[in-house]
Scaffold this motif. Structure first.
Motif, PDB file in Angstrom:
ATOM      1  N   ASP A 108       0.826  -1.204   0.000  1.00  0.00           N
ATOM      2  CA  ASP A 108       0.000   0.000   0.000  1.00  0.00           C
ATOM      3  C   ASP A 108       0.864   1.261   0.000  1.00  0.00           C
ATOM      4  N   ALA A 109       0.241   2.376  -0.336  1.00  0.00           N
ATOM      5  CA  ALA A 109       0.936   3.664  -0.295  1.00  0.00           C
ATOM      6  C   ALA A 109       1.497   3.890   1.108  1.00  0.00           C
ATOM      7  N   PRO A 110       2.643   4.534   1.213  1.00  0.00           N
ATOM      8  CA  PRO A 110       3.277   4.692   2.522  1.00  0.00           C
ATOM      9  C   PRO A 110       2.566   5.714   3.388  1.00  0.00           C
ATOM     10  N   PRO A 111       2.758   5.630   4.699  1.00  0.00           N
ATOM     11  CA  PRO A 111       2.230   6.676   5.568  1.00  0.00           C
ATOM     12  C   PRO A 111       2.990   7.982   5.323  1.00  0.00           C
ATOM     13  N   PRO A 112       2.411   9.119   5.673  1.00  0.00           N
ATOM     14  CA  PRO A 112       3.127  10.391   5.500  1.00  0.00           C
ATOM     15  C   PRO A 112       4.446  10.383   6.271  1.00  0.00           C
ATOM     16  N   VAL A 113       5.460  11.037   5.694  1.00  0.00           N
ATOM     17  CA  VAL A 113       6.775  11.051   6.339  1.00  0.00           C
ATOM     18  C   VAL A 113       7.284  12.483   6.438  1.00  0.00           C
ATOM     19  N   GLN A 114       8.185  12.682   7.357  1.00  0.00           N
ATOM     20  CA  GLN A 114       8.901  13.941   7.484  1.00  0.00           C
ATOM     21  C   GLN A 114      10.256  13.786   6.796  1.00  0.00           C
ATOM     22  N   ALA A 115      10.604  14.752   5.939  1.00  0.00           N
ATOM     23  CA  ALA A 115      11.898  14.698   5.261  1.00  0.00           C
ATOM     24  C   ALA A 115      13.016  14.684   6.292  1.00  0.00           C
ATOM     25  N   ARG A 116      14.047  13.894   6.009  1.00  0.00           N
ATOM     26  CA  ARG A 116      15.159  13.763   6.946  1.00  0.00           C
ATOM     27  C   ARG A 116      16.443  13.483   6.182  1.00  0.00           C
ATOM     28  N   ARG A 117      17.545  13.750   6.850  1.00  0.00           N
ATOM     29  CA  ARG A 117      18.852  13.373   6.328  1.00  0.00           C
ATOM     30  C   ARG A 117      19.504  12.468   7.362  1.00  0.00           C
ATOM     31  N   VAL A 118      20.069  11.378   6.892  1.00  0.00           N
ATOM     32  CA  VAL A 118      20.648  10.385   7.789  1.00  0.00           C
ATOM     33  C   VAL A 118      22.113  10.175   7.398  1.00  0.00           C
ATOM     34  N   HIS A 119      22.967  10.001   8.388  1.00  0.00           N
ATOM     35  CA  HIS A 119      24.408   9.770   8.170  1.00  0.00           C
ATOM     36  C   HIS A 119      25.035  10.905   7.371  1.00  0.00           C
TER      37      HIS A 119
END
Length: 248
Positions: free
Chosen positions: A196-207
């Protein structure tokens, strides 16, 4: 038949694979390995003539078939024989590859290795004389740490992958798009994996690279050299995929 891993984020290093893995961990229909980088198919200590997948499968909850199961080991796209080993393991597996401007990727890779102490030489030397170190490596011509230039030959790597898998089992993404607008990118990933379509997300930067004093910047001369080295491969990548990081 024993269930197998459904998908792998196979590359490229320093191109947003950790962020994508992090995002997918929030999807209720996607299951992930117990560590981000499993490093199974690049493990040269295994008997690849008769591989034992038990240790690999132990990293997942494959008995739960309500989820699509996957991992993210970005060296697979680059490392000798990894893609062949994946094809032998599961010819129906789905592969996700994130690409990033190869010049920015190379410099980010060098910063990572320098920050953790694996590299002590300046970037300018590493992308010139330092490339000779790969010919002292095992397997010959491949190096886990010092492959700053070599990992950016995406056209060659994607062509190799497409010689082993049909195009509809490969999803190519741009790291720049994932960082800027993760929602639409994650919708593409969900559709590709059949969930299914993903849940809403907050943009992030990792590493993100460590904020330390690096001994050299990315100079115009370094960039010009790398653009020249990558020119033919960028043309190959564009012909194969429509994606190009060549200067306009």
């Amino acid at each position: 038949m024993e269930p197998k891993v459904d998908f792998i984020i196979a590359g490229a290093q320093k191109a947003g694979t950790t962020a994508l893995f992090d995002y997918l961990g929030e999807h209720p229909q996607i299951g992930l390995s117990d560590v981000k980088e499993v490093h199974f198919f690049d493990d040269e200590t295994r008997d690849w003539a008769a591989p034992d997948y038990g240790a690999y499968h132990a990293r997942f909850g494959l008995a739960d078939r309500s989820r699509r199961w996957g991992e993210a080991t970005p060296i697979y796209l680059y490392w000798k024989n990894s893609i062949e080993r994946i094809a032998a393991y599961n010819p129906a597996i789905r592969l996700i590859v994130l690409l990033r401007d190869p010049v920015a990727r190379a410099f980010s890779h060098w910063k990572m290795e320098f920050a953790r102490g694996a590299e002590t030489n300046p970037f300018a030397w590493c992308i010139r004389q330092g490339r000779q170190r790969l010919f002292e490596a095992e397997p010959w011509g491949f190096h886990r740490e010092f492959s700053y230039v070599e990992r950016g030959f995406y056209g060659e790597q994607i062509e190799h992958l497409l010689n082993l898998f049909p195009a509809d089992q490969l999803l190519l993404l741009r790291a720049e798009d994932l960082e800027a607008t993760p929602g639409p990118v994650l919708e593409r990933v969900s559709a590709f994996l059949g969930v299914d379509a993903p849940p809403p997300v907050q943009a992030r930067r990792v590493h993100v690279g460590q904020d330390i004093a690096y001994p050299s910047p990315l100079t115009p001369a370094d960039e010009a050299l790398l653009r020249c080295l990558y020119a033919a491969d960028m043309a190959r990548l564009k012909a194969l995929t429509g994606i190009s990081y060549a200067p306009e």
